[in-house]
Scaffold this motif. Structure first.
Motif, PDB file in Angstrom:
ATOM      1  N   GLU A 111      12.891  -0.698  -3.248  1.00 25.93           N
ATOM      2  CA  GLU A 111      14.107  -0.984  -2.160  1.00 25.93           C
ATOM      3  C   GLU A 111      13.629  -2.068  -1.598  1.00 25.93           C
ATOM      4  OE1 GLU A 111      15.405   2.610   0.336  1.00 25.93           O
ATOM      5  OE2 GLU A 111      13.642   3.340  -0.355  1.00 25.93           O
ATOM      6  N   GLY A 133      -2.261  -7.605   4.941  1.00 28.61           N
ATOM      7  CA  GLY A 133      -3.050  -7.178   3.765  1.00 28.61           C
ATOM      8  C   GLY A 133      -3.075  -5.844   3.239  1.00 28.61           C
ATOM      9  N   THR A 170      10.006   2.801   0.715  1.00 35.62           N
ATOM     10  CA  THR A 170      10.060   1.340   0.367  1.00 35.62           C
ATOM     11  C   THR A 170       8.533   0.830   0.894  1.00 35.62           C
ATOM     12  OG1 THR A 170      12.310   1.346   1.319  1.00 35.62           O
ATOM     13  CG2 THR A 170      10.896  -0.833   1.820  1.00 35.62           C
ATOM     14  N   GLU A 171       8.053  -0.205  -0.086  1.00 40.43           N
ATOM     15  CA  GLU A 171       6.862  -0.465   0.074  1.00 40.43           C
ATOM     16  C   GLU A 171       6.661  -1.666   0.929  1.00 40.43           C
ATOM     17  OE1 GLU A 171       4.870  -1.048  -3.803  1.00 40.43           O
ATOM     18  OE2 GLU A 171       5.064   1.301  -4.178  1.00 40.43           O
ATOM     19  N   VAL A 172       5.693  -1.864   1.972  1.00 41.06           N
ATOM     20  CA  VAL A 172       5.578  -3.064   2.910  1.00 41.06           C
ATOM     21  C   VAL A 172       4.293  -3.362   2.673  1.00 41.06           C
ATOM     22  CG1 VAL A 172       6.541  -4.163   5.126  1.00 41.06           C
ATOM     23  CG2 VAL A 172       7.278  -1.892   4.148  1.00 41.06           C
ATOM     24  N   LYS A 173       3.853  -4.753   2.788  1.00 38.19           N
ATOM     25  CA  LYS A 173       2.416  -5.237   2.771  1.00 38.19           C
ATOM     26  C   LYS A 173       2.205  -5.903   4.382  1.00 38.19           C
ATOM     27  CE  LYS A 173      -0.322  -6.684  -0.492  1.00 38.19           C
ATOM     28  NZ  LYS A 173      -0.876  -7.541  -1.476  1.00 38.19           N
ATOM     29  N   ILE A 174       1.476  -5.281   5.550  1.00 36.48           N
ATOM     30  CA  ILE A 174       1.311  -5.739   6.359  1.00 36.48           C
ATOM     31  C   ILE A 174      -0.195  -6.123   6.769  1.00 36.48           C
ATOM     32  CG2 ILE A 174       1.456  -5.460   9.202  1.00 36.48           C
ATOM     33  CD1 ILE A 174       4.042  -4.227   8.587  1.00 36.48           C
ATOM     34  N   GLY A 211       1.732 -12.498   8.926  1.00 37.68           N
ATOM     35  CA  GLY A 211       0.958 -11.758   7.899  1.00 37.68           C
ATOM     36  C   GLY A 211       1.628 -10.571   7.126  1.00 37.68           C
ATOM     37  N   ILE A 212       3.015 -10.601   7.322  1.00 42.81           N
ATOM     38  CA  ILE A 212       3.923  -9.453   6.756  1.00 42.81           C
ATOM     39  C   ILE A 212       4.269 -10.094   5.091  1.00 42.81           C
ATOM     40  CG2 ILE A 212       5.896  -8.211   6.278  1.00 42.81           C
ATOM     41  CD1 ILE A 212       5.566  -7.724   9.640  1.00 42.81           C
ATOM     42  N   VAL A 213       3.943  -9.637   4.205  1.00 39.13           N
ATOM     43  CA  VAL A 213       4.507  -9.854   2.698  1.00 39.13           C
ATOM     44  C   VAL A 213       5.297  -8.897   2.207  1.00 39.13           C
ATOM     45  CG1 VAL A 213       3.950 -10.634   0.582  1.00 39.13           C
ATOM     46  CG2 VAL A 213       2.521 -11.351   2.374  1.00 39.13           C
ATOM     47  N   LEU A 214       6.446  -8.964   1.830  1.00 38.54           N
ATOM     48  CA  LEU A 214       7.314  -7.864   1.416  1.00 38.54           C
ATOM     49  C   LEU A 214       7.418  -8.104  -0.245  1.00 38.54           C
ATOM     50  CD1 LEU A 214      10.064  -8.447   4.083  1.00 38.54           C
ATOM     51  CD2 LEU A 214       8.374  -6.339   3.998  1.00 38.54           C
ATOM     52  N   ILE A 235       7.235   3.173   3.704  1.00 35.58           N
ATOM     53  CA  ILE A 235       8.005   3.936   4.692  1.00 35.58           C
ATOM     54  C   ILE A 235       8.844   5.081   3.921  1.00 35.58           C
ATOM     55  CG2 ILE A 235       9.553   3.358   6.359  1.00 35.58           C
ATOM     56  CD1 ILE A 235       8.536   0.728   6.512  1.00 35.58           C
ATOM     57  N   ILE A 257       3.782  -0.450  12.674  1.00 36.24           N
ATOM     58  CA  ILE A 257       5.022  -0.294  11.936  1.00 36.24           C
ATOM     59  C   ILE A 257       5.502   0.902  12.711  1.00 36.24           C
ATOM     60  CG2 ILE A 257       6.562   0.168  10.205  1.00 36.24           C
ATOM     61  CD1 ILE A 257       4.241  -1.027   8.338  1.00 36.24           C
ATOM     62  N   VAL A 312      10.800  -0.288  13.015  1.00 31.79           N
ATOM     63  CA  VAL A 312      10.635  -1.330  14.032  1.00 31.79           C
ATOM     64  C   VAL A 312       9.178  -1.895  14.130  1.00 31.79           C
ATOM     65  CG1 VAL A 312      10.743  -2.018  16.522  1.00 31.79           C
ATOM     66  CG2 VAL A 312      12.486  -0.492  15.725  1.00 31.79           C
ATOM     67  N   ILE A 313       8.989  -3.282  14.148  1.00 35.00           N
ATOM     68  CA  ILE A 313       7.755  -3.897  13.873  1.00 35.00           C
ATOM     69  C   ILE A 313       7.390  -4.147  15.644  1.00 35.00           C
ATOM     70  CG2 ILE A 313       6.274  -5.754  13.371  1.00 35.00           C
ATOM     71  CD1 ILE A 313       6.899  -4.137  10.969  1.00 35.00           C
ATOM     72  N   ALA A 372       9.042  -4.250  -5.097  1.00 32.34           N
ATOM     73  CA  ALA A 372       9.308  -2.682  -4.358  1.00 32.34           C
ATOM     74  C   ALA A 372      10.824  -2.368  -4.870  1.00 32.34           C
ATOM     75  CB  ALA A 372       9.064  -3.008  -2.961  1.00 32.34           C
TER      76      ALA A 372
END
Lengths: 94, 94, 94, 94, 94, 94, 94
Positions: free
Chosen positions: G33, F78, F72-76, G24-27, F83, F3, G92-93, G31
């Motif tokens: 935002e 696992g 902002t929470e993101v799970k990547i 593999g990304i879970v949002l 951010i 990220i 950006v990923i 959250a």
């Protein structure tokens, strides 16, 4: 008779739903900010407004997507126009 | 007696509905910001206001569309005027 | 005893309703911002306030229209004054 | 013990009602912003605060009119003071 | 372990009520902004924050009056600290 | 997968309660702004954002205290990340 | 037909949940935002907007995390796009 917008304002004329269908554009009602298509008919001078320089990026004839509830509606000689700030224009369709 | 507006303010005199019909302009009541037509009778000096330079784009005699609820109404010697900021004038009608 | 206003403030003394009638000015109660007539009795230095340069456009003796609820009222030696910012003065009457 | 205010703050000591009557000043309770008289006992350095240069216009000993609910009250060695920003001081009484 | 505050923040350690009584300072609960006394234990670099230059006026060891509800409380190795912006420090006690 | 935060944002990974106890840090739930400890895993370029120059003060690996509800929470793959803007980081723990 | 965004806006096309699971990304919905993944399909010129210079950091093809409720949705020729400001793109990923 002509509407000459002040500062960074533009005058636009909405493009009707029929035209929109023809061009394949659908603007869903559920969207947060309801945009619409329109054609630019007048562009303000883009001078300094409250100490900030604003350069006009639009020209007469541009097809644009704008924010639906932005600006002020006026009917002149039977035609409805909207006067709004350039900042309320989201994009130009080419 | 004369009203000399300060800073970026202008003094306008509303044009009555009859005149508006004659010129073919209809301002629908349902519009979000209710505009009106008026004639500019005094223009402020447009000096620096709170550190920002504001250039006056209007002159006496201009026919303008303004935002209805903007400004302050004053009646002087039997005539009603509105004192408002130039930024509340949307467009000039030519 | 004298009130010396700071920064861009002015001290004004309201002109009574009788005087207003004499000069033919009527300020309708239904107006959005209720203005009043007053005479300027002290003018601040108009120095830099929070990094912004403010030039004083008013002088002692000016007859002005101001916004009614702006500023702070003070009674000194039996006379009521209002201390307010120059920006709350709408126009000078000449 | 001394209170040294930071930035554009001043420390003032309120002048009691008795003194106000003596000097002929009455501050009506119905005023929108309730002012009070006070004496300046400490003046901050007036340095750059959040990128804005603020010049101190007050000096120790000035009699001032300030906005009643502005600032923070502190009692030091039995005396009550108020710490507030220079911008909350409306005028100096001379 | 050490807390190094970022930007214009400082870390302070509150001075207990007993100490306040000893120094003769009483902070009335009825004050609009409830101040408190504290000692500065860490001072941020005071760099440019969001385009504004902020110069630190405080140094470690300063006794200060700050606004009670400002900042964030943290307990490190059994001691409670508050991290707050320099602008929330009202004055230094000397 | 990585990220890369834009502008003045950073990506942080929260440090669990067990680690906090080990380091002797307790963050009381009653604090006004609930801070938390985290490790910085990515730092944005700190370029000009909306006309303001923002210099990044953080680097990857820094242990920081941040404001709990910021960002902002993101799970990547696992792992949960947050951010947030550098301005929401209160201090670095050394 | 092409949407050319004005100023600092970008046009993005959301990446569906299936793709997100593959990467593999879970949002998480809880959250504060709610971010989403999308691909940038058009980038505005990044010119001066309201007196502030904004440099575009994104390019067409970038995979981004954006704030879910930001911007305006438009459907063109059967495809849904979102027009939003660069500042609503968090990362950006890669």
């Amino acid at each position: 008779m002509r509407i000459r917008p002040l500062a960074d304002r533009v005058v636009i004329k909405k493009i009707e739903a029929e035209e929109k269908t023809a061009s394949g554009i659908v603007l869903p009602g559920a969207a947060k900010e309801q945009p619409q298509m329109a054609e630019v008919v007048e562009v303000g001078p883009g001078e300094v407004v409250e100490g900030k320089e604003i350069k006009m990026e639009l020209k007469v004839g541009d097809k644009v997507i704008f924010q639906k509830y932005a600006g002020t509606e006026v009917k002149i000689e039977g035609t409805e126009y909207t006067i709004l700030r350039q900042n309320d224009i989201l994009a130009v369709i080419e």
